[in-house]
Design a protein around this motif. Structure first.
Motif, mmCIF file in Angstrom:
data_model
loop_
_atom_site.group_PDB
_atom_site.id
_atom_site.type_symbol
_atom_site.label_atom_id
_atom_site.label_comp_id
_atom_site.label_asym_id
_atom_site.label_seq_id
_atom_site.Cartn_x
_atom_site.Cartn_y
_atom_site.Cartn_z
ATOM 1 N N MET A 294 15.665 -3.631 -14.390
ATOM 2 C CA MET A 294 16.325 -3.484 -13.163
ATOM 3 C C MET A 294 14.404 -3.940 -11.951
ATOM 4 N N ASN A 295 14.895 -4.806 -11.252
ATOM 5 C CA ASN A 295 13.888 -5.335 -10.147
ATOM 6 C C ASN A 295 14.359 -4.491 -8.768
ATOM 7 N N ALA A 296 13.331 -4.010 -8.199
ATOM 8 C CA ALA A 296 13.033 -3.589 -7.207
ATOM 9 C C ALA A 296 12.240 -3.959 -6.286
ATOM 10 N N ARG A 297 12.378 -3.779 -4.980
ATOM 11 C CA ARG A 297 11.006 -4.207 -3.956
ATOM 12 C C ARG A 297 10.408 -3.099 -3.649
ATOM 13 N N LEU A 298 9.565 -3.762 -3.535
ATOM 14 C CA LEU A 298 8.644 -1.915 -3.009
ATOM 15 C C LEU A 298 7.599 -2.428 -1.975
ATOM 16 N N ILE A 299 7.587 -1.267 -1.011
ATOM 17 C CA ILE A 299 6.901 -2.157 0.680
ATOM 18 C C ILE A 299 5.780 -0.364 0.663
ATOM 19 N N ALA A 300 4.509 -0.887 0.711
ATOM 20 C CA ALA A 300 3.905 0.280 1.157
ATOM 21 C C ALA A 300 2.739 -0.596 1.631
ATOM 22 N N ARG A 301 2.667 1.158 2.912
ATOM 23 C CA ARG A 301 1.633 0.848 3.463
ATOM 24 C C ARG A 301 0.693 1.992 3.402
ATOM 25 N N PHE A 302 -1.294 0.982 3.195
ATOM 26 C CA PHE A 302 -1.683 2.082 2.751
ATOM 27 C C PHE A 302 -2.719 2.025 4.107
ATOM 28 N N ARG A 303 -3.183 3.319 4.699
ATOM 29 C CA ARG A 303 -3.797 3.967 5.286
ATOM 30 C C ARG A 303 -5.652 4.559 5.124
ATOM 31 N N GLY A 304 -6.608 4.116 6.141
ATOM 32 C CA GLY A 304 -7.835 4.579 5.808
ATOM 33 C C GLY A 304 -8.829 3.792 5.493
ATOM 34 N N ARG A 305 -9.906 3.190 4.720
ATOM 35 C CA ARG A 305 -10.663 2.608 5.501
ATOM 36 C C ARG A 305 -10.004 1.448 4.746
ATOM 37 N N VAL A 306 -9.082 0.972 4.278
ATOM 38 C CA VAL A 306 -8.601 -0.315 3.564
ATOM 39 C C VAL A 306 -8.737 -2.053 4.548
ATOM 40 N N GLN A 307 -9.314 -2.331 5.630
ATOM 41 C CA GLN A 307 -9.259 -3.187 5.719
ATOM 42 C C GLN A 307 -11.262 -3.085 5.650
ATOM 43 N N GLY A 308 -11.504 -4.562 5.117
ATOM 44 C CA GLY A 308 -12.860 -5.334 5.612
ATOM 45 C C GLY A 308 -13.551 -4.979 4.385
ATOM 46 N N VAL A 309 -12.782 -4.219 3.329
ATOM 47 C CA VAL A 309 -14.326 -3.912 2.238
ATOM 48 C C VAL A 309 -12.970 -4.529 0.992
ATOM 49 N N GLY A 310 -12.335 -5.701 0.598
ATOM 50 C CA GLY A 310 -11.582 -6.166 -0.491
ATOM 51 C C GLY A 310 -10.732 -5.830 -0.982
ATOM 52 N N PHE A 311 -9.845 -4.595 0.665
ATOM 53 C CA PHE A 311 -8.446 -4.030 -0.765
ATOM 54 C C PHE A 311 -7.659 -5.115 -0.769
ATOM 55 N N ARG A 312 -7.528 -6.047 -0.188
ATOM 56 C CA ARG A 312 -6.638 -7.202 -0.604
ATOM 57 C C ARG A 312 -6.791 -7.833 -2.051
ATOM 58 N N ALA A 313 -8.067 -8.903 -1.676
ATOM 59 C CA ALA A 313 -8.022 -8.968 -2.527
ATOM 60 C C ALA A 313 -8.587 -7.887 -4.741
ATOM 61 N N THR A 314 -8.373 -6.328 -4.162
ATOM 62 C CA THR A 314 -8.520 -5.897 -5.167
ATOM 63 C C THR A 314 -6.833 -5.604 -5.265
ATOM 64 N N VAL A 315 -6.033 -5.327 -4.569
ATOM 65 C CA VAL A 315 -4.806 -5.469 -5.218
ATOM 66 C C VAL A 315 -3.993 -7.115 -5.181
#
Length: 89
Positions: free
Chosen positions: A1-22
């Motif tokens: 069964m398909n679903a949609r996930l919306i997640a907001r991550f807070r903290g030190r998550v910009q400028g550290v390669g977070f999006r590339a890791t995701v």
């Protein structure tokens, strides 16, 4: 069964390669959607796919993050049935 996930991550998550890791964690999973930086410093993940793959993606992100996740807000909704692949915006 398909679903949609919306997640907001807070903290030190910009400028550290977070999006590339995701993006790396999403490879090999049947997920479509995107990850992007938000103006307030959060990172937003919006993805569709089988719920088991989305849960696996969350597990991968939370167990091997880039940066420091201080808080996350997770929302599950009905799938948009996207088929555009997964990327960084």
């Amino acid at each position: 069964m398909n679903a949609r996930l919306i997640a907001r991550f807070r903290g030190r998550v910009q400028g550290v390669g977070f999006r590339a890791t995701v993006l790396h964690h999403a490879r090999g999973l049947n997920v479509n959607g995107f990850v992007r930086n938000e103006i307030d410093g959060d990172v937003l993940l919006d993805a569709d796919g089988p719920k088991s793959d989305l849960k696996e993606l969350l597990d991968r992100i939370q167990s091997r993050p880039a940066g420091t996740i201080e808080d996350s807000i997770i929302t599950w909704t009905d799938s948009l049935d996207r088929s555009s692949g997964f990327g960084i915006r």
